[in-house]
Design an enzyme around this catalytic site. Structure first.
Site, PDB file in Angstrom:
ATOM      1  N   ASP B 131      32.931  33.973  35.239  1.00  0.00           N
ATOM      2  CA  ASP B 131      34.365  33.958  34.447  1.00  0.00           C
ATOM      3  C   ASP B 131      35.425  35.079  35.282  1.00  0.00           C
ATOM      4  O   ASP B 131      36.369  34.627  35.477  1.00  0.00           O
ATOM      5  CB  ASP B 131      34.168  34.619  33.171  1.00  0.00           C
ATOM      6  CG  ASP B 131      33.471  33.296  32.203  1.00  0.00           C
ATOM      7  OD1 ASP B 131      33.466  32.280  32.978  1.00  0.00           O
ATOM      8  OD2 ASP B 131      32.876  33.734  31.246  1.00  0.00           O
ATOM      9  N   CYS B 132      34.656  36.114  35.804  1.00  0.00           N
ATOM     10  CA  CYS B 132      35.696  37.020  36.549  1.00  0.00           C
ATOM     11  C   CYS B 132      35.577  36.842  37.962  1.00  0.00           C
ATOM     12  O   CYS B 132      36.613  37.185  38.755  1.00  0.00           O
ATOM     13  CB  CYS B 132      35.160  38.501  36.210  1.00  0.00           C
ATOM     14  SG  CYS B 132      33.223  38.784  36.524  1.00  0.00           S
ATOM     15  N   TYR B 133      34.685  36.329  38.428  1.00  0.00           N
ATOM     16  CA  TYR B 133      34.407  35.850  39.982  1.00  0.00           C
ATOM     17  C   TYR B 133      34.426  34.163  40.030  1.00  0.00           C
ATOM     18  O   TYR B 133      33.192  33.925  40.167  1.00  0.00           O
ATOM     19  CB  TYR B 133      33.580  36.539  40.656  1.00  0.00           C
ATOM     20  CG  TYR B 133      33.788  37.984  40.786  1.00  0.00           C
ATOM     21  CD1 TYR B 133      34.851  38.654  41.686  1.00  0.00           C
ATOM     22  CD2 TYR B 133      33.032  38.903  40.214  1.00  0.00           C
ATOM     23  CE1 TYR B 133      35.063  39.937  41.809  1.00  0.00           C
ATOM     24  CE2 TYR B 133      33.246  40.229  40.250  1.00  0.00           C
ATOM     25  CZ  TYR B 133      34.417  40.693  41.102  1.00  0.00           C
ATOM     26  OH  TYR B 133      34.382  42.189  41.550  1.00  0.00           O
TER      27      TYR B 133
END
Lengths: 126, 497
Positions: B131-133
């Site tokens: 989700d963050c990368y």
């Protein structure tokens, strides 16, 4: 002295072509290296400079490929003067000086290739 | 030993241009001529150097973040896989990782060299996406200027001394010590002898965490002991770091050893402050006083047999005697560059552009390098050899058949009068000869015999049996002399045990 690499095809291996050329031309050839495989043969000979053209023609007339042999070439940008090649050379083409610079006396090289794959920096070529 | 000067005092003298700096070779001469007392009084610093293949080397790079960002899972530069040890875009280029398209020719060491040279390299990376990368794929080209950090981080460098390698087998072998010709036909060594940094301070009085050094053409630092640091046997090592962006490929170079793999040649020089008379003696040690072992790399075991001791003066002469025969010996590290590094370091100090440091913590002097703990120790053929029943080529088929019955074996090894292997005859061969009416033994001898050696692991012997669909292997030494035989029955018993 000039080095000639003579390359014989499978059919030519069985004939004494080198002897024929020596007798016909009356020139002494010094055989430095000979190598015979099932499908081809190679001989490295030394020829006095003044007879090179005559000898090349005499071999080519008989269908043998005769080429002036290239010798060891050193890429000085790649060579780090380690000397890994030094102990492999059978005829002392490679030596080192007092400051451990590696010296290559290319004219003595018989192009055996033993040193080539020992060079860690891929600085040697024939 | 009582100190006669401190690092701080030496640095004051360097600043004023008053420090006397000698290279290791110059110090050897001075100690020889004037003795250690005068040398200790006069000399402030001795510079050392070495440039050799150091496989436990590599570089940490930080790529900066892409948009959208990627948490790299696997990455390649110029087809060399790059390890991913940390956060999203930190990578470690290991010197011995090989190119997937040009293995044995190009590897991590060459990637580091190309980047230092300023060349553009191709980077590929893949990820699973988070989700963050979210990004899962990346392809770009980079140079060293595109990297936030490009730091050489080597965990084992600068061996104090190293073995001299030779090969007792009857075939050429390709090793990390280079190409070794058959029957002790040549030898190779590494290390710069009287220039060797750790050899000049063998009790590590001045070297440790934070020691400023010459590394790859620029400054670097010692991070502490290297892996396999083995001070009690004079096989000390160091861990080092330095800024690759400032390095120079005259002193750091990608390399490849045929049939072994790729590596990195690293140039290192350490300045040794002469704090006391003892250090004058130690830095004044000559090639003749530094010894190492000539070791047979033809034996593929952890403990390779030592053939003799040799000093670095003999090694640097280019010829050593092995078993009464003079053979050529090659240096794998560059002795020329070792001297050059010591001279450059001397110049830097003379110019007051390089100052000495006192280590925050010295290298340990009492640790040992233990072998690997193996949950299952490998068994070797030597544990299974049994005497072989032999015959000569002149024997009759009948006498071979009698031996097979008398000793209840299935294999008779054919040897000459010096017990060299000539072939093998099995009970099947004899049976077939009787059925076919063959009269002569020579007609039924198998000449192409698959053999093993006492140092082959049992697994290797089992693999040979299965691969060639045979049930026994004569055991021969490196000269082809028959030592015995191992059979598949013995192997089966061992595995069941």
């Amino acid at each position: 002295m000039t080095r000639l690499l003579l390359q014989f095809s499978k059919q030519q291996i069985t004939f004494p072509i080198t002897s024929q050329v020596i007798l016909e031309q009356g020139v002494l050839l010094n055989i430095l290296r000979a190598h015979v495989e099932p499908t081809f043969g190679e001989i490295l000979v030394e020829v006095p400079q003044e007879y090179v053209n005559r000898i090349v023609n005499a071999f080519q007339k008989r269908g043998v490929k005769a080429t002036v042999q290239r010798r060891l070439e050193v890429d000085n940008n790649r060579c780090i003067s380690c000397g890994a090649c030094y102990s492999l050379c059978p005829i002392s083409v490679i030596s080192f000086e007092e400051d451990y610079s590696i010296v290559f006396e290319g004219e003595k090289c018989i192009a055996c290739g033993l040193c080539i794959d020992a060079c860690p920096t891929q600085a040697l070529h024939i | 030993m009582a100190n006669i000067r401190t690092v701080k005092e030496i640095n004051e003298k360097i600043k004023k241009g008053d420090a006397l700096v000698l290279t290791a070779a110059e110090m050897v001469n001075l100690v020889e001529e004037k003795g250690e007392k005068i040398a200790a009084k006069e000399v402030d610093v001795v510079t050392t150097g070495t440039l050799g293949a150091m496989c436990s080397s590599g570089a940490v790079i930080n790529l900066g973040h892409s948009d959208p960002p990627i948490k790299i899972n696997r990455a390649w530069i110029n087809d060399v896989e790059i390890c991913h040890p940390g956060a999203a875009v930190d990578l470690y280029i290991g010197a011995t990782m090989m190119s997937e398209t040009h293995p044995f020719e190009y590897g991590g060491g060459h990637v580091i060299e190309d980047l230092i040279k300023g060349k553009e390299v191709e980077l590929r990376a893949v990820s699973y996406g988070t989700d963050c990368y979210p990004r899962t794929k990346l392809e770009t080209t980079i140079t060293k200027n595109d990297l936030n950090q490009f730091i050489l981080l080597n965990f084992r460098n600068c061996y104090q001394r190293y073995n001299c390698a030779t090969n007792g087998r009857n075939e050429a072998i390709y090793t990390y010590m280079g190409k070794l010709l058959p029957n002790y036909g040549n030898a190779t060594f590494s290390g710069s002898g009287c220039f060797s940094p750790l050899m000049k301070d063998p009790d590590y009085e001045t070297i440790g965490i934070g020691t400023r050094i010459f590394l790859g053409g620029t400054y670097g630092y010692v991070l502490g002991e290297g892996t396999q640091h083995d001070p009690t046997n004079n096989f000390g090592t160091i861990m080092v770091k330095g800024n690759c962006k400032k390095m120079n490929i005259d002193f750091i170079r990608g390399a490849s050893f045929t049939k072994y793999g790729t590596t990195l040649y690293v140039g290192i020089g350490i300045p040794i402050p002469i704090l006391n008379e003892g250090l004058a003696i130690k830095t004044g040690v000559s090639d003749e006083e530094i010894f190492t072992n000539v070791v047979d790399y033809g034996v593929p075991r952890r403990r390779r047999p030592t053939i003799r001791q040799v000093n670095y003066k003999e090694l640097k002469s280019g010829k050593i005697t092995i078993n009464d025969r003079e053979v050529k010996v090659s240096s794998l590290s560059s002795l020329k560059k070792a001297k050059e590094i010591a001279e450059i370091l001397k110049k830097w100090i003379d110019e007051a552009s390089f100052f000495l440091t006192s280590p925050a913590e010295k290298l340990p002097t009492n640790t040992v390098c233990n072998p690997m703990k193996q949950t299952r120790e490998l068994a070797f053929v030597e544990a299974l050899i049994r005497p072989s029943i032999t015959c000569s080529e002149d024997d009759t088929i009948k006498s071979v058949a009698e031996r097979i019955i008398r000793h209840s074996v299935n294999h008779v090894v054919v040897v000459d009068n010096r017990r060299k292997l000539r072939g093998i005859v099995t009970s099947w061969d004899v049976t077939k000869a009787v059925a076919d009416g063959t009269k002569k033994l020579v007609e039924i001898i198998t000449r192409k015999v698959v053999t093993t050696s006492p140092d082959d692991p049992i697994e290797e012997a089992a693999r040979k049996l299965a691969q060639h669909n045979i049930s026994a292997l004569p055991v021969t030494d490196k000269n082809g002399k028959v030592l015995g035989i191992v059979t598949s029955e013995d192997l089966t018993k061992l595995i069941r045990r």
